[in-house]
Structures are given as C-alpha cells and as structure tokens.
Design an enzyme around this catalytic site. Structure first.
Site, PDB file in Angstrom:
ATOM      1  CG  HIS A   1       6.365   1.970   3.543  1.00 55.56           C
ATOM      2  ND1 HIS A   1       7.722   2.032   3.708  1.00 55.56           N
ATOM      3  CD2 HIS A   1       5.926   3.249   3.450  1.00 55.56           C
ATOM      4  CE1 HIS A   1       8.086   3.302   3.732  1.00 55.56           C
ATOM      5  NE2 HIS A   1       7.018   4.066   3.574  1.00 55.56           N
TER       6      HIS A   1
ATOM      7  CG  ASP B   1      -0.471   8.098   2.214  1.00 55.63           C
ATOM      8  OD1 ASP B   1      -0.489   9.227   2.720  1.00 55.63           O
ATOM      9  OD2 ASP B   1       0.472   7.674   1.509  1.00 55.63           O
TER      10      ASP B   1
HETATM   11  N1  CMC Z   1      -1.882  -3.762  -3.007  1.00 55.80           N
HETATM   12  C1  CMC Z   1      -1.712  -4.993  -3.543  1.00 55.80           C
HETATM   13  N2  CMC Z   1      -0.526  -5.591  -3.732  1.00 55.80           N
HETATM   14  C2  CMC Z   1       0.553  -4.910  -3.368  1.00 55.80           C
HETATM   15  C3  CMC Z   1       0.475  -3.620  -2.807  1.00 55.80           C
HETATM   16  C4  CMC Z   1      -0.796  -3.053  -2.628  1.00 55.80           C
HETATM   17  N3  CMC Z   1      -0.941  -1.837  -2.104  1.00 55.80           N
HETATM   18  N4  CMC Z   1       1.717  -3.155  -2.522  1.00 55.80           N
HETATM   19  C5  CMC Z   1       2.559  -4.136  -2.909  1.00 55.80           C
HETATM   20  N5  CMC Z   1       1.855  -5.199  -3.409  1.00 55.80           N
HETATM   21  C6  CMC Z   1       2.411  -6.470  -3.892  1.00 55.80           C
HETATM   22  C7  CMC Z   1       3.069  -6.300  -5.244  1.00 55.80           C
HETATM   23  O1  CMC Z   1       2.153  -6.531  -6.279  1.00 55.80           O
HETATM   24  C8  CMC Z   1       4.143  -7.350  -5.178  1.00 55.80           C
HETATM   25  O2  CMC Z   1       3.537  -8.615  -5.382  1.00 55.80           O
HETATM   26  P1  CMC Z   1       4.345  -9.782  -6.202  1.00 55.80           P
HETATM   27  O3  CMC Z   1       5.521 -10.130  -5.324  1.00 55.80           O
HETATM   28  O4  CMC Z   1       3.341 -10.875  -6.357  1.00 55.80           O
HETATM   29  O5  CMC Z   1       4.759  -9.168  -7.498  1.00 55.80           O
HETATM   30  C9  CMC Z   1       4.599  -7.318  -3.719  1.00 55.80           C
HETATM   31  O6  CMC Z   1       3.457  -6.844  -2.995  1.00 55.80           O
HETATM   32  C10 CMC Z   1       5.777  -6.385  -3.457  1.00 55.80           C
HETATM   33  O7  CMC Z   1       5.405  -5.076  -3.916  1.00 55.80           O
HETATM   34  P2  CMC Z   1       6.368  -4.062  -4.628  1.00 55.80           P
HETATM   35  O8  CMC Z   1       5.549  -3.237  -5.570  1.00 55.80           O
HETATM   36  O9  CMC Z   1       7.560  -4.769  -5.182  1.00 55.80           O
HETATM   37  O10 CMC Z   1       6.833  -3.181  -3.387  1.00 55.80           O
HETATM   38  P3  CMC Z   1       7.567  -1.781  -3.459  1.00 55.80           P
HETATM   39  O11 CMC Z   1       8.403  -1.694  -2.248  1.00 55.80           O
HETATM   40  O12 CMC Z   1       8.240  -1.588  -4.774  1.00 55.80           O
HETATM   41  O13 CMC Z   1       6.368  -0.717  -3.408  1.00 55.80           O
HETATM   42  C11 CMC Z   1       4.685   0.719  -2.564  1.00 55.80           C
HETATM   43  C12 CMC Z   1       5.977  -0.047  -2.252  1.00 55.80           C
HETATM   44  C13 CMC Z   1       4.328   1.606  -1.380  1.00 55.80           C
HETATM   45  C14 CMC Z   1       4.914   1.600  -3.798  1.00 55.80           C
HETATM   46  C15 CMC Z   1       3.558  -0.297  -2.854  1.00 55.80           C
HETATM   47  O14 CMC Z   1       3.340  -1.088  -1.689  1.00 55.80           O
HETATM   48  C16 CMC Z   1       2.269   0.376  -3.283  1.00 55.80           C
HETATM   49  O15 CMC Z   1       2.099   0.649  -4.468  1.00 55.80           O
HETATM   50  N6  CMC Z   1       1.313   0.663  -2.338  1.00 55.80           N
HETATM   51  C17 CMC Z   1       0.112   1.392  -2.666  1.00 55.80           C
HETATM   52  C18 CMC Z   1       0.392   2.885  -2.756  1.00 55.80           C
HETATM   53  C19 CMC Z   1       0.593   3.524  -1.399  1.00 55.80           C
HETATM   54  O16 CMC Z   1      -0.178   3.288  -0.473  1.00 55.80           O
HETATM   55  N7  CMC Z   1       1.617   4.358  -1.281  1.00 55.80           N
HETATM   56  C20 CMC Z   1       1.913   5.100  -0.055  1.00 55.80           C
HETATM   57  C21 CMC Z   1       3.187   4.666   0.581  1.00 55.80           C
HETATM   58  S1  CMC Z   1       3.364   5.260   2.265  1.00 55.80           S
HETATM   59  C22 CMC Z   1       3.421   6.991   2.208  1.00 55.80           C
HETATM   60  C23 CMC Z   1       4.464   7.554   1.310  1.00 55.80           C
HETATM   61  O17 CMC Z   1       5.632   7.168   1.393  1.00 55.80           O
HETATM   62  O18 CMC Z   1       4.121   8.411   0.514  1.00 55.80           O
END
Ligand code: CMC
Length: 392
Positions: A270, A327
C-alpha cells in the site's frame, strides 16, 4: 517562473486539506472524522457511516431516521433506465456497466446538477446512495438472465441489496441477518480512504465544476484498475490459480520476488500503510466466521493464510514493508456469499461511494478550491522548424 517539482504518482505531495479521514500508515491507523475504523466496524451501520462522512458528525436518532427515510425513498430506478442494462453485452464487466449507469444518472436528474446549490447537491447525494445498490443488482441480474427485482423499502440498506441480487420473484428471499451485517461491515471498512486514486479522480473531475454524478462515474472507472479496487478480483484469481496448480505457495512467492513480468502478490502493499492495513485485520477475522456460518469451507482461505505467513516471514516483503491490504481477504468472503468474481469491485464501489461524495462536497464547499491542473516537466524536443512531407 516555470519552476515545478516532479512528483510522479503524487508520492510526496498533498493535493488538498481534508477533515474527513485520518490515516497513519506507519502505525496502521484509520479513522473517519476521528472515529477509529475498528469501533465503527463493530458498532455502527453503513448508513450511519454515510451520514458521518458526509455531514461530519454521527447522527442523532432523529437525524438518522430522517436520513434513512430519504435514502429509502429513492431506491427505484426510472423504468426507462432498465434499457441500459439490456443494451450492454451480457458478459460486460459490471464495473463498466456501473460507471456508465452512474454517468447516465445526470441525464435522468437534470434538476439536480448544479454543484453550488446545496439542495441539489443533497438530493444527488441521496439518489446516488439509494440507487447504486439497485444499479449493481440490476447489472448482475441482467448478466445471468434473471428478472429484475424492485427494491423493497421495508428492508435495510444491505438487506435490500442482497435481496435484489440473490432473490427471485417466485419465492421469498430469506436474509440471514448475520450475513447482512458482515456485508454492511465490509461497506463501512471501504467507505473512505482519503486521497486514494479514485477519490483524487472524483476531486479532479469535480474541480472543473462537473456535476456530482459525472465526478462519481469517473471515480468508479478509476476504482476498476487492479492496483486499486480491482485488486479484490485479482486476489481471488491469483488464489484460484495457485490452488489449481497444486497449492504451491512457495514457488509463487519465489516468482513474485524474482519480479516475473506482470506478477505481484495481489492484495499486498500500500502506498500509505507501511504496516498491517487495519481494515485487513477486521476482514481476516470476519472471513473465518462467515465461512463457518455458511458451512462453506474454502481451500482458497487456506492458500491466502499460507501466502500471508510465507510473505510476512520473507525478507523481500519485510524490507519493503509489504503487508496484506483490505483486498487480500475480502474476495474469499464475497465468494462465500455467492457473488461472482467480477462483481467484487462493484461491492468496493458501493462501500466507497459515501467517501467520494463527502470528499467532493468538502472540495465544492471550500471557496478557495481551484481547478486541478497538475504541471509537468517537459522532456520533448526543443523548438524546430516544420518540414514538408515530401522532404521528410
Ligand atoms: N507484490 C510484490 N512486490 C510489491 C508489491 C506486491 N503486491 N507491492 C509493491 N511491491 C514492491 C515493488 O515491486 C517495489 O519493489 P522495488 O523497490 O524492488 O522496486 C516496492 O515494493 C515498492 O512498491 P511500489 O510499487 O513503488 O509501491 P507503490 O506505493 O507505488 O504501490 C500498490 C502501491 C498498492 C499499487 C502496490 O503495493 C501494488 O501494486 N499492490 C498490489 C495491488 C493491490 O493489492 N492493490 C490494492 C491496494 S489497497 C486497496 C485500494 O486502495 O484500492
């Protein structure tokens, strides 16, 4: 002049000041108007939370009564509205149908589109809260070829939605109050989450002074994406795939860590929470209860719990502070209740609606609001002269 700060994805920039929802992502705290989410989930009702988010205070018994009276009076859709549902392909994604139908409300309620008329804004808010369950249920009924059921205003909000979704005209629909209560509680957990992608979308669209229905329709579209509300569908599909390929959780986690293209642990991570999402804690507790109550054990719950265990003890997830989000477990409950996987995000939208409305109204009532208009850092070619096509 011309100096701008680059902040892709709004990681560091607050886009507004808001008095609605407080999140402390490090401590895993979420409050609506100051009230902890855990207390609201346990004691409140979704309709009461709608009131709290929109008007700022918990209602008195009288205020709640008159709010509910208004909401329950607007549950029907115009008869002509039904042609929308039969006009879409049967296998259309319900989020596409929902967004279109919400946008179409501005064609039926042209008397309440002025964003600066408090009465019009109020009646639009009520209409949205009243009609969204009917729209969601009609979209589902059309997709499976069953007759549409008119709303029953003698029922509570969630009971009415369950009946319109799963009932048939030929026999009475028996509502299990405990199951209705769980769904109501899930709506509460989803009701607002400050400046997330869909809420920021609702605000951005509204900042151009577009009407409430158009702004909310944009929010529904933003919610659909798998990184946002669409994650609940993606989680269930992921759990099903792992189960179908032999429940090999360790191999799946290894593939995620190897950053295989397109592979993530859905329902984890998140932008704001760097700790367990407090909503996920409540959902996790409810999941087991629901499956036991319905007598429908689901191997996908075991896959989810094993996934969580493996991820939370793995350096990759620990270092990046990736925890289950709201989720991660909701899909298992929705599935147990009988909802098809592609309807999960619609349930998120029903829950998030009062938050979108409250945030839009907060923005509109602030006289300092300006049209949202981000800047950019231009990285294209410098000035150059036009070249005739024959000379290129
Ligand atoms: N699985 C594996 N690796 C992950 C995940 C994940 N679900 N989420 C983040 N990472 C890794 C990402 O690859 C990155 O690694 P590195 O530093 O090596 O490049 C690091 O963690 C930071 O991630 P980020 O993508 O920069 O984080 P963000 O804040 O931009 O993204 C997020 C947040 C929710 C989009 C992301 O965690 C994600 O895609 N999660 C899966 C989708 C999900 O469950 N979404 C629902 C969010 S909660 C309900 C809502 O708000 O709708």
């Amino acid at each position: 002049t011309g100096y701008v700060t680059l902040d892709p994805g709004f990681v560091n920039t607050a886009s507004c000041a808001s008095a609605i929802t407080y999140i402390d992502g490090d401590a895993g705290i979420l409050r609506y108007r100051g009230y902890p989410i855990e207390e609201l989930a346990e004691h409140s009702s979704f309709i009461e939370v709608c009131y709290l988010l929109i008007y700022g205070e918990l209602p008195t018994a009288e205020q709640l009564g008159s709010f509910w009276e208004k909401v329950s009076q607007h549950t029907m859709l115009h008869e002509d509205f039904k042609s929308f549902f039969s006009g879409f392909p049967r296998d259309a994604h319900p989020m596409a149908v929902l967004a279109s139908a919400v946008g179409a409300l501005s064609t039926f309620y042209q008397d309440s589109l002025d964003p600066f008329d408090p009465e019009q804004v109020d009646i639009s808010s009520i209409r949205l809260i009243s009609k969204l369950p009917t729209i969601a249920a009609y979209a589902y009924k059309t997709s499976i070829g069953q007759p549409l059921l008119y709303p029953d205003n003698s029922l509570g909000y969630t009971e009415n939605f369950l009946r319109m979704t799963f009932g048939v005209p030929t026999q009475p629909y028996e509502i299990d109050p405990e199951i209705a209560r769980v769904l109501d509680m899930l709506f509460i957990l989803h009701a607002d989450h400050e400046q997330n992608c869909s809420t920021s979308t609702v605000r951005l669209v509204g900042s151009s002074q577009a009407n409430l229905f158009s702004s909310i329709s944009a929010g529904v579209n933003a919610l659909w994406g798998p990184l946002h509300g669409g994650a609940n569908q993606a989680v269930l599909e992921m759990l099903q795939n792992i189960h179908d390929s032999g429940d090999d959780v360790d191999t799946f986690v290894r593939r995620v860590k190897a950053k295989e293209p397109g592979l993530k642990l859905m329902g984890f991570g998140h932008r704001v929470y760097r700790n367990y999402d407090p909503r996920a804690t409540v959902v996790k507790q409810a999941t087991r209860k629901v499956l036991d109550r319905l007598g429908r054990p689901d191997p996908l719950l075991d896959v989810a719990m094993r996934l969580e265990e493996v991820a939370l003890s793995d350096d990759y997830f620990v270092e990046r502070k990736l925890y289950p989000n709201v989720d991660f477990y909701t899909g298992v409950i929705y599935k147990a209740l009988g909802f098809p996987t592609n309807a999960f995000t619609v349930l998120f939208a029903l829950g998030r609606l009062p938050g979108w409305i409250a945030q839009w109204r907060e923005m509109m009532s602030d006289s300092t609001t300006k049209i949202g208009r981000p800047r950019q850092v231009y990285v294209g070619p410098p000035e150059r002269s036009y070249v005739e096509v024959a000379e290129r």
